[in-house]
Write a protein that holds these residues in place. Structure first.
Motif, short mmCIF file in Angstrom:
data_model
loop_
_atom_site.label_atom_id
_atom_site.label_comp_id
_atom_site.label_asym_id
_atom_site.label_seq_id
_atom_site.Cartn_x
_atom_site.Cartn_y
_atom_site.Cartn_z
N ALA A 1 0.73 -1.16 -0.07
CA ALA A 1 -0.07 -0.11 0.15
C ALA A 1 0.81 1.30 0.23
N GLN A 2 2.20 1.11 0.29
CA GLN A 2 3.16 2.25 0.45
C GLN A 2 3.54 2.70 -0.95
N ASP A 3 3.46 1.46 -1.79
CA ASP A 3 4.15 1.79 -3.15
C ASP A 3 3.23 2.41 -4.06
N VAL A 4 3.68 3.39 -4.95
CA VAL A 4 2.78 3.70 -5.95
C VAL A 4 3.49 3.93 -7.51
N HIS A 5 3.05 3.49 -8.58
CA HIS A 5 3.84 3.24 -9.74
C HIS A 5 3.98 4.63 -10.41
N LEU A 6 5.29 4.91 -10.94
CA LEU A 6 5.80 6.04 -11.34
C LEU A 6 6.72 5.66 -12.33
N ASN A 7 6.60 6.29 -13.71
CA ASN A 7 7.41 6.13 -14.68
C ASN A 7 7.97 7.60 -15.01
N LEU A 8 9.32 8.00 -14.80
CA LEU A 8 9.65 9.12 -14.81
C LEU A 8 9.87 9.57 -16.33
N VAL A 9 10.08 8.47 -17.19
CA VAL A 9 10.32 8.80 -18.58
C VAL A 9 9.18 8.98 -19.26
N THR A 10 7.93 8.59 -18.97
CA THR A 10 6.84 8.66 -19.63
C THR A 10 5.68 9.85 -18.87
N GLY A 11 6.19 9.87 -17.54
CA GLY A 11 5.20 10.65 -16.68
C GLY A 11 3.97 9.96 -16.22
N GLU A 12 3.91 8.49 -16.63
CA GLU A 12 2.81 7.80 -16.23
C GLU A 12 2.80 7.60 -14.75
N GLY A 13 1.64 7.98 -14.03
CA GLY A 13 1.48 8.05 -12.55
C GLY A 13 1.88 9.03 -11.56
N LEU A 14 2.22 10.11 -12.37
CA LEU A 14 2.81 11.42 -11.87
C LEU A 14 1.70 12.06 -10.87
N ALA A 15 0.57 12.35 -11.21
CA ALA A 15 -0.55 13.00 -10.64
C ALA A 15 -0.60 12.09 -9.31
N ALA A 16 -1.01 10.75 -9.58
CA ALA A 16 -1.33 9.83 -8.62
C ALA A 16 -0.16 9.81 -7.34
N ALA A 17 0.78 9.88 -7.72
CA ALA A 17 2.14 9.63 -6.86
C ALA A 17 2.12 10.98 -5.77
N PHE A 18 1.61 12.19 -6.18
CA PHE A 18 1.71 13.38 -5.40
C PHE A 18 0.37 13.70 -4.86
N ALA A 19 -0.63 12.54 -4.91
CA ALA A 19 -1.92 12.98 -4.21
C ALA A 19 -1.69 13.02 -2.63
N GLY A 20 -2.20 14.09 -1.92
CA GLY A 20 -2.05 14.28 -0.67
C GLY A 20 -0.69 14.26 0.19
N VAL A 21 0.58 14.52 -0.98
CA VAL A 21 1.61 14.57 -0.47
C VAL A 21 2.00 16.00 0.14
N GLU A 22 2.80 16.00 1.22
CA GLU A 22 3.16 17.42 1.75
C GLU A 22 4.63 17.75 1.29
N ALA A 23 5.67 16.87 1.32
CA ALA A 23 6.98 16.99 0.91
C ALA A 23 7.31 15.75 0.32
N ALA A 24 8.36 15.97 -0.73
CA ALA A 24 8.92 14.92 -1.40
C ALA A 24 10.34 15.16 -1.67
N PHE A 25 11.07 13.88 -1.84
CA PHE A 25 12.50 13.75 -2.08
C PHE A 25 12.60 13.42 -3.67
N LEU A 26 13.53 14.00 -4.33
CA LEU A 26 13.55 13.84 -5.78
C LEU A 26 14.94 13.73 -6.37
N LEU A 27 15.23 12.94 -7.10
CA LEU A 27 16.41 12.54 -7.66
C LEU A 27 16.07 11.95 -9.07
#
Length: 278
Positions: free
Chosen positions: A39-65
Motif C-alpha cells: 500500500a506504500q508503493d505507487v507506480h511512477l514512470n519518470l520517462v513517460t510521466g505515467e503515474g505522476l499525478a497519483a504519486a503526489f496525491a495528498g503529499v506534503e513533501a517530496a524527495f526527488l532525484l
C-alpha cells in the motif's frame, strides 16, 4: 506526521531514507517503476510521466532525484516539479551531484534552477561520489581481479556514505529552518584510490589494489555492463572532473545538518566487507 513521497525509494539513498522517515512515524509513499507491491508503493514512470499525478496525491513533501542511466535529467525532473506545484506540495528536497552548479547548461543545473523558480520551499543537496560505488559500480574488477579499475590517477575524493546522505535528506524534509538553501555533501576525509584500496584490504583480508585504466578501457567496461552509450560517456566526463581534483573538497554540511559526523571510509568498508569477499 507528514505524508512524504520518496522518488527513487528502492535506490541506494532512497532505501535508507524510507527507513529513517518510517521510523520517525511519517507516512511514506514509495515510487516504483514496477507494479506496486504494498500500500506504500505507487507506480511512477519518470520517462513517460505515467503515474505522476497519483504519486503526489495528498503529499506534503517530496524527495526527488534522477534515475541512473539518463543524461536528460531536466526533461525527466522538471515535469515532476511542475506536478508538485499543481498538487499543492509544500516542499521538495532535490538531490543532484556535487559540481552540478558549475555549468548553467548542465541538465542537473537546469533542474535546480527550475526548482528555485517554482515557488516551492526547497533544499538542494549535492553529494560527492558515494562510498557505495565500491560495492556496486566498481565491484566487478575487485571481485574478479582484486583491482579498483578507474581512470582517475592519484586524485583524492571526499567520498560520502549514502546512509549519511539519507540522514541529511530525512532531516531537511522534516524541518523548515534550512529551506531555500543548497548544500554540498561530503565525507570528512579525502582519500585517493590507493588509500581506499588499502582500507578495503584491511576490512576484507584480501589484497585489493587500485589500477589506473584508460578512458577508452573504462568506456568498454561500462558498455559491457549494459550502460547506455551516452550515460557511459557522461560517467567518463565526471570521472575526468574527479581526476582534475574537483572532488577533493570537504564540507561541514553533514554534521551541521544532522548533528553527527559523517561515516569514515574505514567504517563503510567494515560494514560492507562481505560484499568483496570471494
Amino acid at each position: 506526521m507528514s505524508k512524504i513521497l520518496v522518488i527513487g525509494a528502492n535506490g541506494t539513498v532512497g532505501t535508507e531514507l524510507v527507513r529513517l522517515l518510517s521510523d520517525q512515524g511519517h507516512d511514506v509513499v514509495r515510487t516504483t517503476s514496477r507494479a506496486p507491491a504494498t500500500a506504500q508503493d505507487v507506480h511512477l514512470n519518470l520517462v513517460t510521466g505515467e503515474g505522476l499525478a497519483a504519486a503526489f496525491a495528498g503529499v506534503e513533501a517530496a524527495f526527488l532525484l534522477s534515475p541512473p542511466g539518463y543524461t536528460n535529467q531536466n526533461e525527466l525532473l522538471n515535469p515532476v516539479i511542475d506536478q508538485a506545484v499543481a498538487s499543492g506540495v509544500q516542499k521538495i528536497v532535490l538531490m543532484t551531484a556535487m559540481g552540478a552548479n558549475a555549468d548553467e547548461a548542465a541538465p542537473l543545473r537546469k533542474v535546480e534552477r527550475h526548482l528555485e523558480k517554482s515557488g516551492l520551499a526547497y533544499t538542494i543537496i549535492r553529494p560527492n561520489w558515494f562510498m557505495q560505488n565500491f560495492h556496486t559500480f566498481w565491484i566487478q574488477g575487485i571481485l574478479e581481479q582484486g583491482k579498483i579499475l578507474l581512470p582517475v590517477g592519484k586524485a583524492k575524493g571526499s567520498f560520502i556514505d549514502a546512509r549519511d546522505i539519507a540522514a541529511v535528506a530525512a532531516s531537511l524534509l522534516t524541518r523548515n529552518d534550512l529551506d531555500n538553501q543548497e548544500f554540498d555533501l561530503t565525507g570528512g576525509e579525502a582519500l585517493d584510490h590507493d588509500e581506499a584500496a588499502a582500507l578495503l584490504s584491511n576490512a576484507t583480508g584480501r589484497t585489493i589494489v587500485y589500477e589506473e585504466v584508460s578512458e577508452g578501457a573504462m568506456v568498454a567496461q561500462l558498455l559491457a555492463a549494459g550502460l547506455p552509450q551516452d550515460y557511459a560517456h557522461f560517467l567518463i566526463t565526471i570521472l575526468g572532473f574527479f581526476k582534475a581534483g574537483y572532488s577533493e573538497a570537504i564540507t561541514p554540511a553533514v554534521e551541521a545538518i544532522t548533528g553527527a559526523k559523517p561515516r569514515t571510509f574505514a567504517a563503510y568498508a567494515q560494514d560492507f566487507k562481505d560484499a568483496w569477499k570471494v
